[in-house]
Design a protein around this motif. Structure first.
Motif, PDB file in Angstrom:
ATOM      1  N   MET A 143       0.842  -1.238  -0.021  1.00 54.71           N
ATOM      2  CA  MET A 143      -0.014  -0.096   0.045  1.00 54.71           C
ATOM      3  C   MET A 143       0.967   1.212  -0.020  1.00 54.71           C
ATOM      4  O   MET A 143       2.222   1.284   0.439  1.00 54.71           O
ATOM      5  CB  MET A 143      -0.863  -0.065   1.319  1.00 54.71           C
ATOM      6  N   PRO A 159       0.068   4.829   1.422  1.00 48.79           N
ATOM      7  CA  PRO A 159      -0.456   6.022   2.253  1.00 48.79           C
ATOM      8  C   PRO A 159       0.205   7.176   2.104  1.00 48.79           C
ATOM      9  O   PRO A 159       1.408   7.375   1.986  1.00 48.79           O
ATOM     10  CB  PRO A 159      -0.464   5.341   3.687  1.00 48.79           C
ATOM     11  N   MET A 192      -6.672   5.988  -1.796  1.00 47.16           N
ATOM     12  CA  MET A 192      -6.033   4.559  -1.229  1.00 47.16           C
ATOM     13  C   MET A 192      -5.813   3.718  -2.289  1.00 47.16           C
ATOM     14  O   MET A 192      -6.470   3.524  -3.298  1.00 47.16           O
ATOM     15  CB  MET A 192      -7.518   4.106  -0.639  1.00 47.16           C
ATOM     16  N   VAL A 203      -3.794   0.029  -3.487  1.00 46.06           N
ATOM     17  CA  VAL A 203      -3.637  -1.526  -2.921  1.00 46.06           C
ATOM     18  C   VAL A 203      -3.140  -2.329  -4.361  1.00 46.06           C
ATOM     19  O   VAL A 203      -4.088  -2.478  -4.973  1.00 46.06           O
ATOM     20  CB  VAL A 203      -4.534  -1.987  -2.298  1.00 46.06           C
ATOM     21  N   TYR A 221      -3.539  -7.945  -2.461  1.00 44.78           N
ATOM     22  CA  TYR A 221      -4.118  -8.285  -1.229  1.00 44.78           C
ATOM     23  C   TYR A 221      -4.670  -9.802  -1.260  1.00 44.78           C
ATOM     24  O   TYR A 221      -5.150 -10.238  -2.293  1.00 44.78           O
ATOM     25  CB  TYR A 221      -5.522  -7.286  -1.048  1.00 44.78           C
ATOM     26  N   GLU A 243      -7.484  -3.380   6.392  1.00 45.61           N
ATOM     27  CA  GLU A 243      -6.046  -3.464   6.513  1.00 45.61           C
ATOM     28  C   GLU A 243      -5.351  -2.169   5.884  1.00 45.61           C
ATOM     29  O   GLU A 243      -4.237  -2.209   6.579  1.00 45.61           O
ATOM     30  CB  GLU A 243      -5.870  -4.687   5.242  1.00 45.61           C
ATOM     31  N   TRP A 244      -5.965  -1.543   5.209  1.00 45.22           N
ATOM     32  CA  TRP A 244      -5.531  -0.124   4.631  1.00 45.22           C
ATOM     33  C   TRP A 244      -5.301   0.963   6.055  1.00 45.22           C
ATOM     34  O   TRP A 244      -4.517   1.352   6.147  1.00 45.22           O
ATOM     35  CB  TRP A 244      -6.186   0.284   3.665  1.00 45.22           C
ATOM     36  N   ASN A 245      -6.187   0.761   6.483  1.00 49.45           N
ATOM     37  CA  ASN A 245      -6.511   1.590   8.135  1.00 49.45           C
ATOM     38  C   ASN A 245      -5.526   1.453   9.092  1.00 49.45           C
ATOM     39  O   ASN A 245      -5.038   1.984   9.687  1.00 49.45           O
ATOM     40  CB  ASN A 245      -7.797   1.372   8.465  1.00 49.45           C
ATOM     41  N   ARG A 250      -2.329   0.305   8.328  1.00 45.64           N
ATOM     42  CA  ARG A 250      -1.018   0.575   7.915  1.00 45.64           C
ATOM     43  C   ARG A 250      -0.793   2.230   7.644  1.00 45.64           C
ATOM     44  O   ARG A 250       0.051   2.606   7.875  1.00 45.64           O
ATOM     45  CB  ARG A 250      -0.793  -0.120   6.485  1.00 45.64           C
ATOM     46  N   CYS A 251      -1.887   2.838   7.260  1.00 54.38           N
ATOM     47  CA  CYS A 251      -1.713   4.435   7.169  1.00 54.38           C
ATOM     48  C   CYS A 251      -1.993   5.271   8.276  1.00 54.38           C
ATOM     49  O   CYS A 251      -2.178   4.548   9.338  1.00 54.38           O
ATOM     50  CB  CYS A 251      -2.615   4.707   6.087  1.00 54.38           C
ATOM     51  N   ARG A 306      -7.013   7.301   7.198  1.00 49.36           N
ATOM     52  CA  ARG A 306      -7.825   6.396   7.534  1.00 49.36           C
ATOM     53  C   ARG A 306      -9.151   6.363   6.698  1.00 49.36           C
ATOM     54  O   ARG A 306      -9.725   7.671   6.917  1.00 49.36           O
ATOM     55  CB  ARG A 306      -8.021   5.836   8.749  1.00 49.36           C
TER      56      ARG A 306
END
Length: 323
Positions: A122, A124, A137, A139, A142, A172-174, A176-177, A182
């Motif tokens: 990802m 961010p 966002m 990705v 995944y 999963e993004w939230n 990491r960033c 988020r």
């Protein structure tokens, strides 16, 4: 067979075939080679300006014209796909314009992670996000094929996150960033792989992309929140001609022009402006009512409360137009 006949037969040998004629198909190479552009251009121009005196001359005109016709049609198709691509993530993602920005993003925004940790590759962005700003966002790989959010797409021009799950691509993004980047509830989905389309078209595209496991880019917009002071003493009716209630908000579908909400749009909204755009904060069919007098409740309870009170303050979410 006698010995004499056998001896005579053995003395004869087969003579080789003799070619007495050759068939000409008329395919002998003539005229300038393909690489000689000026000479071929001259023959192609003669196709429109000069009457051929023989079949050979006419054929050469057609062969030379074919070179430029092929180049023109191919160039036209490529330019059409570049500047007016179909609304599909496949065409957008593999267009020459997207390739340049994709390489730039990969080189500048890729985040290196430990090999043992989850690595969806990802990217961010760490800038602080204000209401009305767009969050990107991205990705590229995944494991979980589920998005992990529910979206409200009843409005064809407005699609936003109505609920979030603990597992999925977005969660999963939230994880990491940064906190500012988020994805949150009520964030509006404005583009999928750089395709800005109607709500249901973007939802359909999302399902196809996650099903295939293709690289995914989404753009979200933070909502603008404001408080509207509603006074029903002059207009006793609330003015929701049509609406839809949900678990945590109310969606206006049509407003009565003689209701209290319409009165706010004509008078009270002029007191509240967005600092960046200068637009008045009005209640429209793209708005969402989430609180009454600072209290969050179900959509049915909010509607009952608004109909029973003479004066109230309702918290409303709006999203700027996205282009």
């Amino acid at each position: 067979m006698s010995l004499l006949a056998a001896a005579r037969q053995a003395s004869f040998r087969a003579s080789p075939a003799v070619r007495i004629a050759r068939r000409g198909l008329g395919d002998t190479v003539a005229g300038p080679p393909v690489t000689n552009i000026p000479a071929n251009l001259k023959h192609a121009t003669n196709f429109f300006t000069k009457t051929p005196m023989s079949y050979v001359e006419f054929k050469q005109q057609c062969v030379s014209l074919r070179i430029f016709a092929f180049a023109g049609v191919t160039t036209g198709c490529v330019l059409s796909l570049m500047f007016d691509p179909p609304k599909s993530s496949y065409w957008v993602r593999y267009s020459p314009i997207y390739a340049v920005s994709y390489i730039k993003n990969v080189m500048s925004l890729r985040v290196e992670e430990d090999e043992d940790a989850f690595n969806p590759e990802m990217s961010p962005r760490e800038n602080v996000v204000k209401p009305g700003s767009v969050i990107h966002m991205s990705v590229s790989r995944y494991e979980n094929r589920k998005l992990g959010v529910l979206v409200d797409s009843c409005n064809p021009d407005l699609c936003f996150v109505s609920a979030m799950n603990a597992k999925g691509i977005v969660s999963e993004w939230n994880a990491r960033c940064s906190k500012e980047q988020r994805i949150k509830k009520f964030d509006r989905l404005v583009a999928v792989n750089r395709m800005n389309a109607k709500s249901r078209e973007m939802v359909k595209e999302l399902k196809e992309i996650t099903k295939r496991g293709d690289p995914l880019e989404m753009a979200f917009m933070r909502p603008r929140k404001f408080v509207a002071s509603i006074d029903k003493t002059e207009y006793p009716e609330l003015g929701l001609a049509d609406y839809r209630t949900y678990e945590e908000y109310v969606t206006p579908l049509a407003l009565d022009p003689w209701g209290a909400l319409a009165n706010w749009n004509s008078d009270g909204a002029l007191c509240i402006y967005d600092a960046e755009t200068g637009d008045a904060e009005r209640i429209t069919t793209a708005s969402r009512i989430i609180e009454v007098n600072g209290v969050a409740m179900s959509g049915d309870d909010m509607l009952e409360c608004m109909n029973g009170l003479d004066t109230m303050e309702i918290t409303v979410l709006n999203w700027p137009d996205y282009t």
